[in-house]
Design a protein around this motif. Structure first.
Motif, PDB file in Angstrom:
ATOM      1  N   ILE A 204      -8.694  -3.809   9.771  1.00 53.64           N
ATOM      2  CA  ILE A 204      -8.211  -3.928  11.150  1.00 53.64           C
ATOM      3  C   ILE A 204      -7.495  -5.250  11.361  1.00 53.64           C
ATOM      4  O   ILE A 204      -6.453  -5.311  12.025  1.00 53.64           O
ATOM      5  CB  ILE A 204      -9.386  -3.745  12.123  1.00 53.64           C
ATOM      6  N   LEU A 205      -8.028  -6.323  10.773  1.00 53.13           N
ATOM      7  CA  LEU A 205      -7.322  -7.606  10.857  1.00 53.13           C
ATOM      8  C   LEU A 205      -5.970  -7.520  10.164  1.00 53.13           C
ATOM      9  O   LEU A 205      -4.977  -8.106  10.631  1.00 53.13           O
ATOM     10  CB  LEU A 205      -8.176  -8.711  10.232  1.00 53.13           C
ATOM     11  N   ALA A 206      -5.904  -6.776   9.062  1.00 58.31           N
ATOM     12  CA  ALA A 206      -4.636  -6.618   8.345  1.00 58.31           C
ATOM     13  C   ALA A 206      -3.623  -5.825   9.165  1.00 58.31           C
ATOM     14  O   ALA A 206      -2.414  -6.062   9.071  1.00 58.31           O
ATOM     15  CB  ALA A 206      -4.874  -5.948   6.996  1.00 58.31           C
ATOM     16  N   VAL A 207      -4.089  -4.870   9.962  1.00 57.85           N
ATOM     17  CA  VAL A 207      -3.191  -4.131  10.846  1.00 57.85           C
ATOM     18  C   VAL A 207      -2.489  -5.103  11.800  1.00 57.85           C
ATOM     19  O   VAL A 207      -1.268  -5.042  12.010  1.00 57.85           O
ATOM     20  CB  VAL A 207      -3.963  -3.050  11.638  1.00 57.85           C
ATOM     21  N   ALA A 208      -3.268  -6.026  12.381  1.00 64.31           N
ATOM     22  CA  ALA A 208      -2.675  -7.005  13.295  1.00 64.31           C
ATOM     23  C   ALA A 208      -1.777  -7.977  12.547  1.00 64.31           C
ATOM     24  O   ALA A 208      -0.664  -8.285  12.996  1.00 64.31           O
ATOM     25  CB  ALA A 208      -3.783  -7.754  14.033  1.00 64.31           C
ATOM     26  N   ALA A 209      -2.233  -8.473  11.397  1.00 66.52           N
ATOM     27  CA  ALA A 209      -1.445  -9.446  10.634  1.00 66.52           C
ATOM     28  C   ALA A 209      -0.113  -8.843  10.200  1.00 66.52           C
ATOM     29  O   ALA A 209       0.933  -9.508  10.259  1.00 66.52           O
ATOM     30  CB  ALA A 209      -2.236  -9.930   9.422  1.00 66.52           C
ATOM     31  N   ALA A 210      -0.116  -7.592   9.773  1.00 65.83           N
ATOM     32  CA  ALA A 210       1.121  -6.950   9.337  1.00 65.83           C
ATOM     33  C   ALA A 210       2.155  -6.954  10.458  1.00 65.83           C
ATOM     34  O   ALA A 210       3.339  -7.262  10.241  1.00 65.83           O
ATOM     35  CB  ALA A 210       0.833  -5.521   8.885  1.00 65.83           C
ATOM     36  N   GLN A 211       1.708  -6.628  11.664  1.00 63.55           N
ATOM     37  CA  GLN A 211       2.640  -6.593  12.788  1.00 63.55           C
ATOM     38  C   GLN A 211       3.165  -7.979  13.133  1.00 63.55           C
ATOM     39  O   GLN A 211       4.367  -8.168  13.359  1.00 63.55           O
ATOM     40  CB  GLN A 211       1.945  -5.977  14.004  1.00 63.55           C
ATOM     41  N   GLU A 212       2.263  -8.974  13.160  1.00 62.21           N
ATOM     42  CA  GLU A 212       2.692 -10.322  13.506  1.00 62.21           C
ATOM     43  C   GLU A 212       3.626 -10.907  12.453  1.00 62.21           C
ATOM     44  O   GLU A 212       4.429 -11.792  12.755  1.00 62.21           O
ATOM     45  CB  GLU A 212       1.473 -11.228  13.684  1.00 62.21           C
ATOM     46  N   MET A 213       3.543 -10.408  11.220  1.00 63.12           N
ATOM     47  CA  MET A 213       4.367 -10.940  10.132  1.00 63.12           C
ATOM     48  C   MET A 213       5.609 -10.099   9.886  1.00 63.12           C
ATOM     49  O   MET A 213       6.327 -10.327   8.926  1.00 63.12           O
ATOM     50  CB  MET A 213       3.513 -11.070   8.874  1.00 63.12           C
ATOM     51  N   GLY A 214       5.864  -9.103  10.769  1.00 61.92           N
ATOM     52  CA  GLY A 214       7.153  -8.442  10.734  1.00 61.92           C
ATOM     53  C   GLY A 214       7.190  -6.999  10.319  1.00 61.92           C
ATOM     54  O   GLY A 214       8.273  -6.417  10.208  1.00 61.92           O
ATOM     55  N   ALA A 215       6.052  -6.374  10.069  1.00 63.01           N
ATOM     56  CA  ALA A 215       6.072  -4.966   9.687  1.00 63.01           C
ATOM     57  C   ALA A 215       6.677  -4.117  10.798  1.00 63.01           C
ATOM     58  O   ALA A 215       6.437  -4.354  11.989  1.00 63.01           O
ATOM     59  CB  ALA A 215       4.653  -4.478   9.373  1.00 63.01           C
ATOM     60  N   GLY A 216       7.449  -3.113  10.403  1.00 65.21           N
ATOM     61  CA  GLY A 216       8.033  -2.209  11.376  1.00 65.21           C
ATOM     62  C   GLY A 216       7.081  -1.104  11.785  1.00 65.21           C
ATOM     63  O   GLY A 216       7.027  -0.709  12.946  1.00 65.21           O
ATOM     64  N   ARG A 217       6.334  -0.595  10.810  1.00 63.93           N
ATOM     65  CA  ARG A 217       5.377   0.481  11.067  1.00 63.93           C
ATOM     66  C   ARG A 217       4.108   0.172  10.275  1.00 63.93           C
ATOM     67  O   ARG A 217       4.173  -0.314   9.134  1.00 63.93           O
ATOM     68  CB  ARG A 217       5.940   1.826  10.611  1.00 63.93           C
ATOM     69  N   VAL A 218       2.939   0.487  10.856  1.00 64.67           N
ATOM     70  CA  VAL A 218       1.653   0.270  10.192  1.00 64.67           C
ATOM     71  C   VAL A 218       0.810   1.526  10.334  1.00 64.67           C
ATOM     72  O   VAL A 218       0.614   2.033  11.447  1.00 64.67           O
ATOM     73  CB  VAL A 218       0.892  -0.933  10.776  1.00 64.67           C
ATOM     74  N   ILE A 219       0.318   2.012   9.199  1.00 62.93           N
ATOM     75  CA  ILE A 219      -0.558   3.184   9.154  1.00 62.93           C
ATOM     76  C   ILE A 219      -1.867   2.746   8.517  1.00 62.93           C
ATOM     77  O   ILE A 219      -1.872   1.969   7.556  1.00 62.93           O
ATOM     78  CB  ILE A 219       0.085   4.335   8.343  1.00 62.93           C
ATOM     79  N   CYS A 220      -2.985   3.238   9.027  1.00 60.44           N
ATOM     80  CA  CYS A 220      -4.295   2.855   8.507  1.00 60.44           C
ATOM     81  C   CYS A 220      -5.029   4.095   7.996  1.00 60.44           C
ATOM     82  O   CYS A 220      -5.117   5.112   8.690  1.00 60.44           O
ATOM     83  CB  CYS A 220      -5.116   2.168   9.606  1.00 60.44           C
ATOM     84  N   VAL A 221      -5.577   3.984   6.785  1.00 56.55           N
ATOM     85  CA  VAL A 221      -6.335   5.063   6.153  1.00 56.55           C
ATOM     86  C   VAL A 221      -7.785   4.616   6.041  1.00 56.55           C
ATOM     87  O   VAL A 221      -8.069   3.560   5.468  1.00 56.55           O
ATOM     88  CB  VAL A 221      -5.780   5.379   4.747  1.00 56.55           C
TER      89      VAL A 221
END
Length: 383
Positions: A204-221
């Motif tokens: 869950i922390l990685a979901v937030a970090a990915a967005q703050e660091m520029g990811a366009g789309r984030v999917i969680c499994v």
């Protein structure tokens, strides 16, 4: 003299035992931290399951995700490791790894001091028998001594940052470093599609970090839907894949590819700690994509796979082990800057500092009933 309570475990599978130790004398370069909140990390759970690959000094005190406040400082204990002034009342955290400062990696590759050859860890490598017995965060106080353990890195938190938030800075920094590893290798850039394997606290922390660091789309499994996948979506995951409903690797790979479209994700990061994630995750990637392994922090076992797939898909495969002290400001800054953007505190389920409370915190985390079990020795400090 005031007595201090500290929790210890005698070995894998043991129950928590709270012991009492005397208030320590604080030398010139030492300090005492009153613990407001300390998280239960997946590493703690693996240690209690017997998965840690090196000898451990049982009995000892677990806990390294600490948010606390200085209550006593020595005369020469005046600043953190980045020269911010410290005094009684300062809010602080301590990264668990204390590099020695003089081994091959510390001298020649300071950016890889996380691979120090003789590290000391709070909450892991310091046994209870070592005075003054306050070496982990599952305690009322933690002792730090820059002369005894010169690799210690105290880090000052913002004055108005809650200690519950501060207790998340250690795991979040690990996620940020993992993405930076990918960036520096050319494997992660602005607008990329990211798949996170694992919906526990690191996921869950990685979901937030990915967005703050520029990811366009984030999917969680991951799993279970409640509380973990539901919270991943609240943190910004555009879609989730429930491994309890989509039960085979082949079906999960297809599901992810259907969501991301095209030929697969640009980056997949394993935050699950399960050894089967790797072979599955590389098939969620597009050819030429990047796989980052940061979840196998303890030895949970091996799994058969074919490295032909890594070769034929032309993949980048990276490992990321914790972080160095210089990474830490990135995690603290992100938490502070986005404190009202993400539901950080909804991650935490709070438990009292008692044998029963700590036992429940661990059991609930193992059963995935919580996202981040958090132990509160002094609840009035933590908000």
């Amino acid at each position: 003299m005031e007595q201090i309570r500290v929790c210890t475990y005698d070995g894998p599978g043991a129950q928590p035992v709270i012991r009492t130790v005397p208030w320590p004398k604080i030398p010139n370069k030492a300090a005492l931290i009153k613990v407001g909140a300390c998280g239960v990390c997946g590493t703690d759970l693996h240690i209690l399951k017997g998965h840690w690959p090196k000898p451990l000094p049982w009995p000892f005190t677990l806990g390294h995700e600490i948010g606390g406040v200085l209550v006593e400082v020595g005369s020469e204990f005046s600043e953190d490791f980045m020269s911010k002034p410290l005094s009684v009342g300062s809010k602080v955290m301590i990264p668990p790894l204390m590099p020695c400062g003089h081994c091959y990696y510390c001298i020649h590759y300071p950016e890889s001091a996380n691979k120090c050859l003789t590290p000391v860890y709070y909450g892991r490598y310091l046994g209870f028998d070592k005075a003054p017995h306050l070496w982990g965060g599952w305690a009322e106080y933690v002792y730090v001594d820059l002369e005894m353990l010169p690799g210690t890195k105290i880090y000052k938190l913002p004055d108005d940052m809650s200690l519950r938030l501060g207790a998340l800075s250690e795991p979040l920094t690990s996620c940020i470093r993992a993405f930076n590893r990918a960036t520096r290798s050319g494997g992660f850039k602005w607008g990329d599609t990211v798949v996170i394997q694992g919906s526990g606290p690191i996921g869950i922390l990685a979901v937030a970090a990915a967005q703050e660091m520029g990811a366009g789309r984030v999917i969680c499994v991951g799993a279970p839907e409640t509380p973990r996948l539901a919270l991943a979506r609240k943190f910004g995951a555009e879609a989730t894949v429930d491994i309890e409903e989509v039960t085979t690797p082949e079906a999960r790979i297809k599901k992810v590819r259907d969501i991301v479209g095209g030929f697969g994700a640009d980056l997949v990061m394993d935050c699950s700690g399960h050894p089967s994630a790797g072979p599955e995750g590389i098939e969620m990637l597009r050819d030429g994509g990047t796989y980052v392994e940061m979840g196998q922090f303890t030895d949970a076992g091996s799994i058969e796979t074919s490295w032909h797939r890594i070769c034929t898909k032309d993949l980048n495969v990276l490992g990321s082990w914790g972080f160095t002290g210089n990474d830490l400001p990135l995690g603290v800054d992100m938490l502070y800057r986005t404190r009202n953007k993400y539901p950080w505190l909804e991650m935490q389920t709070l438990y009292p500092f008692s044998e029963e409370g700590i036992g429940r915190a661990v059991a609930d985390a193992m059963a995935m009933k919580t996202v981040k079990s958090t132990i509160m020795p002094w609840p009035e400090l933590a908000e």
